[in-house]
Design a protein around this motif. Sequence first.
Motif, PDB file in Angstrom:
ATOM      1  N   VAL A  37       0.847  -1.188   0.000  1.00 36.64           N
ATOM      2  CA  VAL A  37       0.000   0.000   0.000  1.00 36.64           C
ATOM      3  C   VAL A  37       0.887   1.244   0.000  1.00 36.64           C
ATOM      4  CG1 VAL A  37      -1.785   1.275   1.247  1.00 36.64           C
ATOM      5  CG2 VAL A  37      -1.803  -1.225   1.251  1.00 36.64           C
ATOM      6  N   ASP A  38       0.558   2.201  -0.879  1.00 40.75           N
ATOM      7  CA  ASP A  38       1.188   3.519  -0.856  1.00 40.75           C
ATOM      8  C   ASP A  38       0.205   4.500  -0.217  1.00 40.75           C
ATOM      9  OD1 ASP A  38       3.101   2.225  -2.347  1.00 40.75           O
ATOM     10  OD2 ASP A  38       2.659   3.260  -4.225  1.00 40.75           O
ATOM     11  N   VAL A  39       0.699   5.352   0.653  1.00 42.09           N
ATOM     12  CA  VAL A  39      -0.148   6.402   1.237  1.00 42.09           C
ATOM     13  C   VAL A  39       0.523   7.744   0.964  1.00 42.09           C
ATOM     14  CG1 VAL A  39      -1.267   7.312   3.299  1.00 42.09           C
ATOM     15  CG2 VAL A  39      -0.966   4.834   3.034  1.00 42.09           C
ATOM     16  N   VAL A  40      -0.203   8.634   0.262  1.00 46.53           N
ATOM     17  CA  VAL A  40       0.307   9.952  -0.103  1.00 46.53           C
ATOM     18  C   VAL A  40      -0.638  10.993   0.480  1.00 46.53           C
ATOM     19  CG1 VAL A  40       0.909  11.478  -2.031  1.00 46.53           C
ATOM     20  CG2 VAL A  40       1.275   9.001  -2.230  1.00 46.53           C
ATOM     21  N   THR A  59       4.450  10.316   5.536  1.00 53.24           N
ATOM     22  CA  THR A  59       4.085  10.320   4.117  1.00 53.24           C
ATOM     23  C   THR A  59       5.028  11.233   3.327  1.00 53.24           C
ATOM     24  OG1 THR A  59       2.537  12.129   4.512  1.00 53.24           O
ATOM     25  CG2 THR A  59       1.651   9.891   4.598  1.00 53.24           C
ATOM     26  N   PRO A  60       5.268  10.927   2.039  1.00 50.99           N
ATOM     27  CA  PRO A  60       4.651   9.807   1.309  1.00 50.99           C
ATOM     28  C   PRO A  60       5.275   8.464   1.688  1.00 50.99           C
ATOM     29  CG  PRO A  60       6.172  11.008  -0.114  1.00 50.99           C
ATOM     30  CD  PRO A  60       6.108  11.775   1.184  1.00 50.99           C
ATOM     31  N   THR A  62       5.537   4.375   0.691  1.00 48.77           N
ATOM     32  CA  THR A  62       5.346   3.473  -0.450  1.00 48.77           C
ATOM     33  C   THR A  62       5.642   2.047  -0.028  1.00 48.77           C
ATOM     34  OG1 THR A  62       7.620   3.890  -1.159  1.00 48.77           O
ATOM     35  CG2 THR A  62       5.914   5.229  -2.174  1.00 48.77           C
ATOM     36  N   ASP A  93      -3.049  -4.505  -4.078  1.00 50.19           N
ATOM     37  CA  ASP A  93      -2.133  -3.374  -3.939  1.00 50.19           C
ATOM     38  C   ASP A  93      -2.898  -2.082  -4.206  1.00 50.19           C
ATOM     39  OD1 ASP A  93      -0.262  -5.308  -3.541  1.00 50.19           O
ATOM     40  OD2 ASP A  93       0.912  -4.898  -5.348  1.00 50.19           O
ATOM     41  N   ARG A  95      -3.156   2.503  -3.730  1.00 50.32           N
ATOM     42  CA  ARG A  95      -2.576   3.808  -3.414  1.00 50.32           C
ATOM     43  C   ARG A  95      -3.678   4.658  -2.800  1.00 50.32           C
ATOM     44  NH1 ARG A  95       1.028   8.304  -6.128  1.00 50.32           N
ATOM     45  NH2 ARG A  95      -0.195  10.147  -5.624  1.00 50.32           N
ATOM     46  N   ASP A  97      -4.714   8.411  -1.486  1.00 52.99           N
ATOM     47  CA  ASP A  97      -4.395   9.842  -1.503  1.00 52.99           C
ATOM     48  C   ASP A  97      -5.327  10.565  -0.533  1.00 52.99           C
ATOM     49  OD1 ASP A  97      -2.407  10.564  -3.840  1.00 52.99           O
ATOM     50  OD2 ASP A  97      -3.716   8.994  -4.613  1.00 52.99           O
TER      51      ASP A  97
END
Length: 202
Positions: A37-40, A59-60, A62, A93, A95, A97
């Motif tokens: 998981v990406d957290v931006v 953050t960010p 990745t 997977d 992302r 935002d």
Amino acid sequence: GGLAGDAAPGGLATPGGLAAPSLAAPGGAANLGQVRVDVVTEPPGASVTIDGFPIPGRTPLTGIPVTGRDGRMVRAELEGYEPNEVIANLSVDARIDLVLTPIGAAAPAQPATAASPAAATGEGSIVINVTDTTWLEIYRSTARNVGDRLVYTTAQSGAAFAYEPPIYVYVGNASGVRITRDGQDLGPMGSPGAVLGRAFSD
């Protein structure tokens, strides 16, 4: 001292790739294995929790390894900003935002209306909201070219004007002008491209 290797840093997964009990699905039946998981966030630098478990770093972020499942609460917090959270499907997977709003700031307002005279609508006020580019004339009277000329311009979408009656409104694109009187939306003045005037008396 043979216990040191049982938990990986951060407590999210053991070296063998099995999910730590804290993040495993109940009973393991819905455990779909690990996803990334990406957290931006905007602005960056926020701390993140997933289902209440803190994620190392800011953050960010990745490639955070988490147990894959739907309906997970992803929450970002940053000093000086309202926290923001979202229920996310992390069975694949993903992302995420998140936009953080400064504490004390109102929710993002409609452009151009927050600081416009339309914000000053009082009893008896007539508000002219421009929704599409139009020629616009406003007079302090009930007829065109009579009395004080208050507005004489090509008005762009987002512009707004508020006056007490009597006023006379003359437009070159009637569908691009909405009139509100005493808080009641009277709708567009007319059809697209229509040239017309309307008097608003006391």
